[in-house]
Write a protein that holds these residues in place. Structure first.
Motif, PDB file in Angstrom:
ATOM      1  N   PHE A  99       0.840  -1.192   0.000  1.00 32.51           N
ATOM      2  CA  PHE A  99       0.000   0.000   0.000  1.00 32.51           C
ATOM      3  C   PHE A  99       0.881   1.251   0.000  1.00 32.51           C
ATOM      4  O   PHE A  99       2.109   1.152  -0.078  1.00 32.51           O
ATOM      5  N   ASP A 100       0.248   2.416   0.121  1.00 36.05           N
ATOM      6  CA  ASP A 100       1.000   3.656  -0.049  1.00 36.05           C
ATOM      7  C   ASP A 100       2.110   3.823   0.978  1.00 36.05           C
ATOM      8  O   ASP A 100       1.956   3.468   2.140  1.00 36.05           O
ATOM      9  N   HIS A 101       3.174   4.412   0.522  1.00 38.25           N
ATOM     10  CA  HIS A 101       4.225   4.924   1.404  1.00 38.25           C
ATOM     11  C   HIS A 101       4.835   3.860   2.309  1.00 38.25           C
ATOM     12  O   HIS A 101       5.060   4.089   3.494  1.00 38.25           O
ATOM     13  N   TYR A 140       4.711  -1.140   8.732  1.00 44.54           N
ATOM     14  CA  TYR A 140       5.284   0.115   8.233  1.00 44.54           C
ATOM     15  C   TYR A 140       6.765  -0.116   8.011  1.00 44.54           C
ATOM     16  O   TYR A 140       7.513  -0.295   8.965  1.00 44.54           O
ATOM     17  N   THR A 186       3.571   0.994   3.377  1.00 49.94           N
ATOM     18  CA  THR A 186       2.677   0.259   4.274  1.00 49.94           C
ATOM     19  C   THR A 186       2.304  -1.067   3.601  1.00 49.94           C
ATOM     20  O   THR A 186       1.918  -1.077   2.439  1.00 49.94           O
ATOM     21  N   MET A 193      -1.684   5.602   3.626  1.00 48.69           N
ATOM     22  CA  MET A 193      -0.774   6.722   3.376  1.00 48.69           C
ATOM     23  C   MET A 193      -0.120   7.163   4.680  1.00 48.69           C
ATOM     24  O   MET A 193      -0.696   7.017   5.743  1.00 48.69           O
ATOM     25  N   ILE A 194       1.050   7.705   4.541  1.00 42.95           N
ATOM     26  CA  ILE A 194       1.758   8.247   5.695  1.00 42.95           C
ATOM     27  C   ILE A 194       1.822   9.770   5.516  1.00 42.95           C
ATOM     28  O   ILE A 194       2.258  10.260   4.478  1.00 42.95           O
ATOM     29  N   VAL A 229       7.211   2.965  -4.036  1.00 41.88           N
ATOM     30  CA  VAL A 229       8.258   3.728  -3.367  1.00 41.88           C
ATOM     31  C   VAL A 229       8.864   2.885  -2.243  1.00 41.88           C
ATOM     32  O   VAL A 229       8.131   2.302  -1.440  1.00 41.88           O
ATOM     33  N   GLN A 255       0.953  -0.556  -6.796  1.00 45.11           N
ATOM     34  CA  GLN A 255       0.890   0.910  -6.831  1.00 45.11           C
ATOM     35  C   GLN A 255       0.903   1.383  -8.284  1.00 45.11           C
ATOM     36  O   GLN A 255       1.615   2.306  -8.642  1.00 45.11           O
ATOM     37  N   GLN A 256       0.122   0.723  -9.113  1.00 41.88           N
ATOM     38  CA  GLN A 256      -0.079   1.093 -10.517  1.00 41.88           C
ATOM     39  C   GLN A 256       1.105   0.767 -11.421  1.00 41.88           C
ATOM     40  O   GLN A 256       1.087   1.106 -12.593  1.00 41.88           O
ATOM     41  N   LEU A 284      -2.973  11.350  -8.112  1.00 43.77           N
ATOM     42  CA  LEU A 284      -2.763  10.189  -8.977  1.00 43.77           C
ATOM     43  C   LEU A 284      -1.837   9.166  -8.334  1.00 43.77           C
ATOM     44  O   LEU A 284      -2.015   7.963  -8.498  1.00 43.77           O
ATOM     45  N   HIS A 299      -0.568   9.552  -4.929  1.00 45.62           N
ATOM     46  CA  HIS A 299      -0.576   9.696  -3.473  1.00 45.62           C
ATOM     47  C   HIS A 299       0.759  10.201  -2.918  1.00 45.62           C
ATOM     48  O   HIS A 299       0.973  10.177  -1.709  1.00 45.62           O
ATOM     49  N   GLU A 300       1.636  10.627  -3.779  1.00 45.45           N
ATOM     50  CA  GLU A 300       2.879  11.216  -3.282  1.00 45.45           C
ATOM     51  C   GLU A 300       2.537  12.492  -2.513  1.00 45.45           C
ATOM     52  O   GLU A 300       1.698  13.285  -2.937  1.00 45.45           O
ATOM     53  N   ILE A 301       3.184  12.659  -1.388  1.00 46.70           N
ATOM     54  CA  ILE A 301       2.960  13.861  -0.580  1.00 46.70           C
ATOM     55  C   ILE A 301       4.251  14.664  -0.591  1.00 46.70           C
ATOM     56  O   ILE A 301       5.311  14.154  -0.213  1.00 46.70           O
ATOM     57  N   LEU A 327      -6.943  19.757   3.169  1.00 48.53           N
ATOM     58  CA  LEU A 327      -6.970  19.891   4.625  1.00 48.53           C
ATOM     59  C   LEU A 327      -7.199  18.538   5.290  1.00 48.53           C
ATOM     60  O   LEU A 327      -8.119  17.805   4.928  1.00 48.53           O
TER      61      LEU A 327
END
Lengths: 184, 977, 95
Positions: free
Chosen positions: B248-250, B279, B252, C1-2, B436, B416-417, C74, C76-78, C56
């Motif tokens: 999952f994102d980042h 994590y 996770t 997401m983090i 990532v 992640q695509q 697209l 989720h990069e922060i 927000l």
């Protein structure tokens, strides 16, 4: 002197499951302190006088008899023994005056002390905190069984104090006992 | 029974004999077996029936990619359908049954589907069951459901428990084969916090299934030693039986740890499985590769499996699937199986379509030959081979290993695509764009040799962690180059299975192309290729290759479908964790909970709060009797109700009043200290959001209440205004909902009761209507008193620190005894507020404006507040806007239920003529008939009008009179008494 | 997401409540000549970008800070996380 008897949040008996002990701590009086605009310096001075230091972001100052931790920007929770500090909010307000907003919090929270060798394993299935990386005095606000709680890593390596919403003391205790059983 | 196919060797514990049953027959296996290996050891090849055609099937693989050998594991409430026999760890007492059959497994009545298969091709359901429409639900669907099911559920509650947990690490390594183990060793020795997860119960990956040496020892021994070394390191967490299910994102990751699936039942209080959220700062994916089959006619008979699976069963589990084995391979790796089986004394023949296939001294190799068909009703007996010169030969065998090459296991790289890239040398997709923080190593990356895996694992860990210095020397290991000639299906193959779980054949793919479903996404949905629980791990490549050939494109041009989590199926219980039944969400108990239980209160859940709904007394048989009594007693003398659940926010600071002016549409700046005011909050679009009271305890201190349900969103909104809109106002917010126990004491005798408790003067002069202040009770306990009323009676709300809540309610009851004080619950509370015409959640329902509520004039034009500007929009200020009114029946016996709509007395009853609707309704014991609150067009000018109240759905049609919403004491004299 | 909280460091997005476009900080002047139109835009009109978006998030299970998170919708990069209060001050909302 009034003649009303306080009741504990839960009145749970201390339970040891495997190596983990879960004990309700009914002896903590709490008040929150939020610095007002222009009152930051006075606030810092008073907190230093009371605690010895101002708790940094994510940290607790474990001091005797008062201890305190960071809750949010310019905001702290101060705790002390109920026996001597039931009027902790008034005590702090007297010192802080208009420099800070003080709110009594004793009734809002239930406190559980969790100790024992497998406490970290228990934490891992309770909440999303990096318990094994936390050092004495670290504090995290986190969700336990959908309840917003503070978890404070106390001085002993196997000891945490959990502050959770008092009204859900029973649900929180059940979650703690379930988790302790699960890792026992 | 004797394990007739058990041979020497393997990593099973022959001293531990385990008894298990399959379809009622008793068998024995050993610790270290899977259900599939134990069954094969006992000579059982037939383990299931296929999804659509009910063809006899046995395992195709020895791993989690298995499409065929799905069984129902365990019995009664613990029965779990669709469990892969190839991963189910054998334990003593295991029971399994085959599924998707009618009759016995060897004589399945629905196998007739196989004979009519010409009609059951791709798109069959779409084409056939479109018409007549009514037939679908009644005729077709039940038949199809019965025929085309997989396993079945027990329909009982799951007796097991599941946990969810959270782990943090520097490096997560997915897969404990040679690459994963070397990555773990490299990372762990550097001091990093490492998690090594593997879906298998024995770490080592392919090393457990191969005869390779690493250095001086057998690969499996090297793996065991490495695992032991890692286990001894405090910075390493080894997680066997743990499937990482998604990236999952980042950084996770989701992972399911099967804590108790390898024992008959979980130990008391222990979870069956744990769903971990991991994590990871960095991740090394070392998920290996999956061998792909080749499609040829009747390639799905029990006994036909991937060549590597045959090798696993022989080397790891000590099982010869058949005494006579054929291998059909297009690559050198397939020959390894032949060599290994030959070394174990089994008779082997290799069929390799490559004219230059490697020769062997020990066994027969048929170069330039292909398997064109197979025979054997319930299991393989012969294969038919065609040579390049067109001649045929039949070979007797009961096991056939097939190898079409290896697909790097890129699944997790695509969550992640990311899309994989084509590698010509391997004739396979390899990872390209990665999530990532992820690095890929070993066979998953396309490094198919053991030496490549070891070096790749070490390098990946070093890259991930940024380790410097020279890379240590790797132990000596097999380093054969990959030699593969792409070969997907045998010419002329038709009833040749690509997706064995969803019964998709080469013919189906061709049909899909012919009918215009040419994109891979269309192919997938039209044929269901790859849509089964195995997600086509062994099937997709063949389908893509055939589609590419038909379209005249290359495989990379055709592309792949998306890989999505979970990697393998996840039990729904694991996703739910502990949040089931009573524990679905936590409960909030009020300070009077224990006392209310003593009174026999009936509770209702409001938000998570358990509130007393009413307090039944002896002799009362219906809830109405209790509620009516509570209402009459309160209005007649005095009642008490726990209102702790109202949200409370402490608002302090020099700008506290200015802040309230901003969030409430009405003014607060001029509210004197010691007074309470009702406040209405609007959303920015002018719609009412919440209401409550604000009590000014000091110049710079207010106590704000919110409705019970909106406590959290209102607090969030207040913080938004404070931090984002007025960032430099001096105002601090603290939620104190649970810090105070708060009780409403209402009724003409309320003051007399409280005078016995409150230490200060609370006479009408000293403490008038809407007064508030800090007081003490019972000789000095700090408390707060508010003279506010929701019931319309003389009333107070009194608050003490929560710990004294229980003591206070008992003291109030004692003090009120002489007035017959009556506890009342939320129902009586509701009745009294309706009698008084107070709005509540039913009226503040997210569609109503201040004007609708009859509070239009409260919206101050003298100041800015949230929602003020848009509340003045023309569209929200029409002459016939809805207004809050009261409704009472003409025939006093009639009910006037909520949800019913108001129509003109003489007009048509139709939605187009709707005049308004009832929001709240109850029986008023004071008036002796039902009453209701409603919104009615231009309602304030229609008082006295006779209308029809209708609800066609529930058969309501009654005549009603529109009246003021203030049914009781419209002048408010009681409040001020 | 983090979400990398400016004060507390990386936290799981599950601890946060999402509200939406950070333009909600730009509340129009209620006394402006075109206040009605400006508030209409403010309350109802949002961009829905496929790409970078400032939004927000409220750290509800944390320190109760509102954050402005710059996130690519697209991927989720922060790329940036700020305290909303600081953003509001920088936008001149301090008066």
């Amino acid at each position: 002197m009034h003649d009303l008897t306080p009741t504990p949040a839960l009145g749970a008996a201390t339970q040891t499951i495997g190596t983990v002990t879960v004990a309700e701590n009914t002896g903590v009086a709490l008040a929150s302190v939020a610095a007002r605009t222009g009152g930051e310096n006075t606030c810092t001075k008073v907190l230093k006088a009371v605690l010895g230091a101002v708790p940094d972001v994510g940290r607790t100052v474990l001091h005797d008899p008062e201890a305190g931790f960071w809750m949010g920007p310019d905001q702290w929770m101060i705790g002390a023994p109920m026996d001597t500090h039931e009027d902790i909010a008034d005590q702090l307000k007297a010192k802080l005056g208009d420099a800070a907003s003080v709110t009594e919090q004793s009734g809002a929270w239930v406190a559980f002390d969790v100790t024992g060798e497998r406490m970290p394993d228990m934490c891992e299935i309770l909440c999303n905190i990096p318990i094994r990386k936390m050092v004495a005095g670290d504090v995290r606000r986190t969700m336990i069984h959908q309840l917003g709680c503070f978890v404070i890593r106390r001085a002993a390596y196997d000891h945490i104090r959990i502050l959770g919403p008092r009204a859900s003391a029973k649900s929180l205790h059940h979650a703690l006992i379930t988790a302790a059983t699960s890792v026992a | 029974m004797k394990q007739k196919n058990r041979i020497d060797g393997g990593q099973i514990d022959r001293d531990t004999k385990l008894r298990f049953t399959f379809d009622g027959h008793v068998y024995h296996g050993h610790a270290g077996d899977t259900l599939a290996s134990a069954l094969l050891a006992n000579g059982v090849r037939l383990m299931g029936r296929s999804f659509k055609y009910h063809r006899p099937r046995g395992p195709l693989t020895a791993g989690s990619e298995e499409p065929n050998a799905l069984v129902q594991l365990r019995s009664r409430a613990r029965q779990e359908p669709n469990t892969r026999a190839t991963t189910a760890e054998l334990f003593d007492g295991l029971t399994a049954t085959s599924q998707n059959r009618l009759g016995s497994l060897s004589f399945d009545l629905l196998a007739i589907n196989d004979r009519v298969s010409n009609f059951l091709t791709a798109g069959f359901y779409y084409k056939t069951f479109m018409w007549p429409k009514a037939f679908w639900e009644k005729v077709y669907e039940p038949i199809i459901r019965r025929a085309a099911g997989l396993g079945s559920l027990s329909l009982q509650d799951d007796p097991d428990v599941y946990d969810k947990g959270f782990l943090h690490c520097d490096l997560l390594i997915i897969g404990a084969g040679p690459a994963g183990l070397m990555a773990a060793l490299t990372a762990a020795r550097s001091g990093a916090d490492v998690i090594l997860a593997d879906e298998d119960f024995r770490m080592g990956g392919r090393l457990n299934s191969e005869t390779f040496a690493i250095g001086d020892e057998a690969g499996a021994d090297w793996a065991a030693q490495t695992v032991a070394e890692l286990a001894a390191m405090p910075n390493v967490r080894l997680m066997a039986r743990t499937t990482v299910i998604g990236a999952f994102d980042h950084g996770t990751y989701g992972a399911v740890e099967r804590v108790s699936d390898h024992i008959a039942t979980p130990l008391d209080g222990k979870p069956r499985q744990i769903l971990w959220r991991i994590y990871a700062q960095k991740t090394v994916l070392a998920a290996g590769a999956i061998e792909r089959p080749i499609a040829f006619n009747n390639n799905d008979r029990p006994g036909i499996m991937t060549a590597s699976a045959l090798r696993s069963y022989a080397n790891r589990f000590g099982v010869a699937v058949g005494r006579r084995t054929a291998i059909f391979t297009n690559n050198d790796d397939g020959h390894r199986t032949a060599a290994d089986l030959h070394a174990k004394g089994l008779k082997v023949t290799v069929i390799d379509p490559r004219p230059d296939a490697p020769r062997s001294m020990g066994y027969e190799v048929l170069a330039g030959a292909q398997v064109t068909d197979t025979m054997g009703r319930l299991g393989l007996t012969f294969v038919q081979v065609r040579f390049s010169d067109g001649t045929d030969r039949t070979i007797e065998c009961n096991a056939l290993g097939v190898s079409g090459g290896w697909n790097p296991n890129v699944h997790m790289t695509c969550h992640q695509q990311g899309r994989p890239a084509w590698n010509d040398a391997l004739a396979a997709f390899v990872p390209d764009a990665l999530p990532v923080g992820m690095t890929v190593a070993g066979a998953a990356k396309g490094d198919l040799s053991t030496a490549g895996a070891l070096l790749g694992g070490a390098t990946a860990a070093r890259t991930a962690l940024g380790l410097k210095g020279r890379i240590p020397k790797m132990p000596q290991a097999e380093d054969a180059p990959v030699s593969v000639t792409p070969f997907w299906y045998v010419e002329g193959a038709s009833r040749a299975w690509l997706d064995q779980q969803n019964d998709v054949t080469v013919k189906d793919v061709k049909l899909s192309h012919q009918e215009g479903f040419k994109s891979v996404e269309h192919l997938k949905r039209y044929t269901t290729l790859g849509m089964a629980t195995d997600q086509g791990k062994t099937a997709n490549m063949g389908g893509l290759a055939i589609m590419a050939e038909l379209a005249g494109k290359t495989i990379p041009e055709v592309g792949t479908t998306m890989f999505r989590p979970p990697y393998t199926p996840v039990a729904i219980g694991a996703l739910g964790g502990r949040h089931r039944g009573q524990d679905f969400h936590p409960k909030r108990l009020t300070p009077t909970h224990a006392w209310a239980e003593e009174q026999g209160a009936v509770f209702v859940e409001v938000g998570n709060w358990m509130r007393a709904q009413w307090f039944p007394r002896a002799g009362e048989t219906t809830w109405r009797e209790s509620v009516d009594r509570e209402v009459l007693a309160t209005r007649g003398s005095v009642g008490v109700c726990d209102v702790t659940t109202l949200g409370k926010v402490d608002v302090q600071g020099a700008d506290a009043a200015a802040f309230l002016n901003m969030i409430y549409c009405n003014g607060f700046a001029k509210l004197p200290v010691g007074k309470v005011r009702y406040g209405l909050m609007l959303r920015e679009d002018g719609i009412a959001m919440d209401d409550g009271t604000a009590a000014r305890m000091a110049d710079d201190h207010f106590v704000v209440t919110t409705t019970t349900a909106n406590a959290l969103p209102v607090y969030r909104h207040m913080e938004f205004v404070r931090q984002c809109l007025v960032p430099d106002m001096d105002v601090q917010l603290i939620s104190t909902t649970e810090a105070w126990a708060q009780y409403a004491v209402a009724g003409p005798n309320a003051r007399r009761v409280l005078e016995k408790i409150v230490d200060q003067d609370i006479s009408n002069d000293a403490f008038p209507f809407m007064a508030c202040g800090d007081i003490t009770v019972c000789g000095g306990l700090r408390a707060r008193l508010f003279r506010i009323s929701f019931s319309g009676e003389l009333a107070y709300e009194i608050a003490v620190p929560t710990a004294y809540g229980d003591a206070l309610i008992r003291r109030i009851m004692d003090a009120g005894a002489e007035f017959d004080i009556t506890p009342y619950g939320t129902e009586a509370l509701g009745v009294m507020r309706m009698e008084k015409g107070h709005a509540a959640g039913n009226e503040l329902n997210g569609t109503t404006t201040a004007a609708n509520l009859g509070m239009g004039r409260m919206v101050s034009t003298m100041k800015d507040s949230i929602g003020a500007v848009l509340s003045r929009r023309e569209g929200m200020n029409q002459s016939d806007d809805l207004r809050a009114v009261g409704v009472k029946p003409i025939d006093l016996a009639d009910k006037v239920p909520a949800g019913a709509h108001l129509m003109a007395a003489d007009g048509p009853v139709a939605a187009a003529h709707d005049q308004g609707y009832v929001t709240s309704a109850c029986y008023s014991p004071n008036l002796g008939h039902h009453i209701a609150l409603a919104f009615l067009k231009d309602g304030s000018n229609r008082i006295g009008e006779i209308m029809r109240l209708v609800s066609p759905l529930t058969g309501v049609d009654v005549d009603v009179e529109i009246c003021s919403a203030h049914f009781i004491d419209p002048e408010g004299e009681r409040l001020r008494a | 997401m983090i979400i990398d909280h400016p004060l507390l460091g990386p936290r799981d997005s599950a601890e946060f409540t999402y509200m939406g476009d950070a333009r909600l900080i730009d509340r129009p002047d209620p006394d402006g000549a075109d206040a009605a139109a400006a508030f209409f835009d403010y309350a109802y009109l949002r961009d829905n970008p496929a790409g970078w978006h400032r939004e927000l998030w409220f750290h509800e299970a944390g320190d109760r800070s509102w954050l402005v998170v710059t996130r690519n919708t697209l991927t989720h990069e922060i790329s940036k996380v700020e305290l909303a209060r600081e953003v509001a001050r920088a936008k001149g909302r301090s008066k």
